[in-house]
Design an enzyme around this catalytic site. Structure first.
Site, PDB file in Angstrom:
ATOM      1  N   GLU A 138     -10.322 -22.187 -48.371  1.00 27.31           N
ATOM      2  CA  GLU A 138      -9.526 -22.847 -47.338  1.00 27.31           C
ATOM      3  C   GLU A 138      -9.568 -22.009 -46.051  1.00 27.31           C
ATOM      4  OE1 GLU A 138      -5.042 -24.796 -47.044  1.00 27.31           O
ATOM      5  OE2 GLU A 138      -5.331 -22.969 -48.208  1.00 27.31           O
ATOM      6  N   LYS A 190      -5.829 -32.706 -47.389  1.00 29.29           N
ATOM      7  CA  LYS A 190      -4.745 -32.050 -48.132  1.00 29.29           C
ATOM      8  C   LYS A 190      -3.464 -32.881 -48.118  1.00 29.29           C
ATOM      9  CE  LYS A 190      -2.676 -27.406 -48.496  1.00 29.29           C
ATOM     10  NZ  LYS A 190      -2.653 -26.065 -47.861  1.00 29.29           N
ATOM     11  N   CYS A 202      -5.672 -25.628 -52.260  1.00 26.59           N
ATOM     12  CA  CYS A 202      -4.614 -24.613 -52.283  1.00 26.59           C
ATOM     13  C   CYS A 202      -3.299 -25.047 -52.926  1.00 26.59           C
ATOM     14  CB  CYS A 202      -4.378 -24.102 -50.858  1.00 26.59           C
ATOM     15  SG  CYS A 202      -3.501 -22.517 -50.781  1.00 26.59           S
TER      16      CYS A 202
END
Length: 277
Positions: A44, A121, A164
């Site tokens: 990321e 995300k 993440c």
């Protein structure tokens, strides 16, 4: 259909200088390709570790330089290249992101230079942590993506995308597995404090409960005066074993995964057929 896949993880200490980050990526991706990697995964925030300036980069002419460079890298080496996250100004259906925010997009590029998938995300890291940064509010600079799980085909393997903080939400990975995922990717920038506490535990859990390979690809080290990430990029087996990994320094690893071991694990312990919910 191939029964093995050579996967690579690149662990970095990215900074706010995208040119330096891109040069480092090019060098390490070449090393991975020389060792036979078919799929190379970047962490990321790989090209810009600076949340406040993501919008400015996405709006600048530098954005196209970066996107062209990674496309050329994938095609010249004949690999699948997954950019863990990169700031984008538009949603997948081409709607402009409002305000000063961006989408955090995981980009999967084929050996032919095609953007085969993009995952934005969906879980944003708005938390307080006992470290020098103290508080993280991703929602102030990032707009959530749509609730659309993404699975791509990489040389016969089904690969699920995430980013993440998603790692803490098992329902996403169950959806990816329901869509056929055999390898789950988790590019990340886990803080040192949260990573030390939970990174490997969560990766192993997602592997065990979904009977998938899980590849966690993290940032590492000090990125500025207040931000430290944990590193420890790792590859876990469908049985929850850490097959290989790094520690706290920049670097990479290349490892083969075997579809037969995944099939065997699912056959011996057919959890999916035992589900009640």
């Amino acid at each position: 259909m191939t029964s093995t896949l050579s996967v690579a993880a690149i662990q970095l200490t990215s900074t706010d200088n995208w040119r330096d980050n891109l040069d480092t990526v090019k060098s390490l991706v070449n090393c991975c390709a020389e060792e036979g990697a078919e799929l190379v995964v970047l962490p990321e925030n790989v090209f810009l570790f600076d949340g406040k300036n993501m919008r400015a980069l996405a709006q600048s002419s530098d954005q196209q330089i970066i996107l062209d460079s990674i496309t050329e890298l994938a095609t010249s080496l004949g690999i699948y290249l997954v950019v863990g996250s990169h700031p984008m100004l538009y949603s997948e259906d081409n709607h402009a992101v409002v305000g000063d925010r961006v989408r955090q997009s995981c980009l999967a590029i084929s050996p032919q230079g095609e953007l085969v998938s993009r995952y934005d995300k969906i879980h944003l890291f708005d938390v307080d942590v006992d470290d020098k940064a103290a508080s993280y509010r991703e929602s102030s600079v990032i707009e959530k993506g749509e609730l659309t799980p993404k699975v791509i085909d990489v040389n016969g393997f089904k690969v699920g995308l995430s980013i993440c903080y998603d790692l803490r939400f098992p329902e996403l990975y169950r959806e990816l597995t329901q869509l056929g995922a055999e390898l789950l990717l988790v590019p990340a920038a886990f803080t040192y404090v949260t990573g030390k506490a939970h990174w490997n535990t969560l990766l192993a859990a997602r592997a065990i409960e979904n009977q998938c390979f899980v590849l966690g690809v993290n940032q590492c080290g000090w990125h500025n005066a207040t931000r430290q990430t944990y590193g420890h990029s790792s590859l876990y087996s469908p049985n929850g074993e850490r097959l290989t990994g790094l520690e706290g320094e920049s670097g990479y690893f290349v490892c083969h995964i075997d579809k037969e071991s995944l099939i065997s694990q699912r056959s011996k312990m057919p959890c999916f057929s035992h589900r009640r919910f």
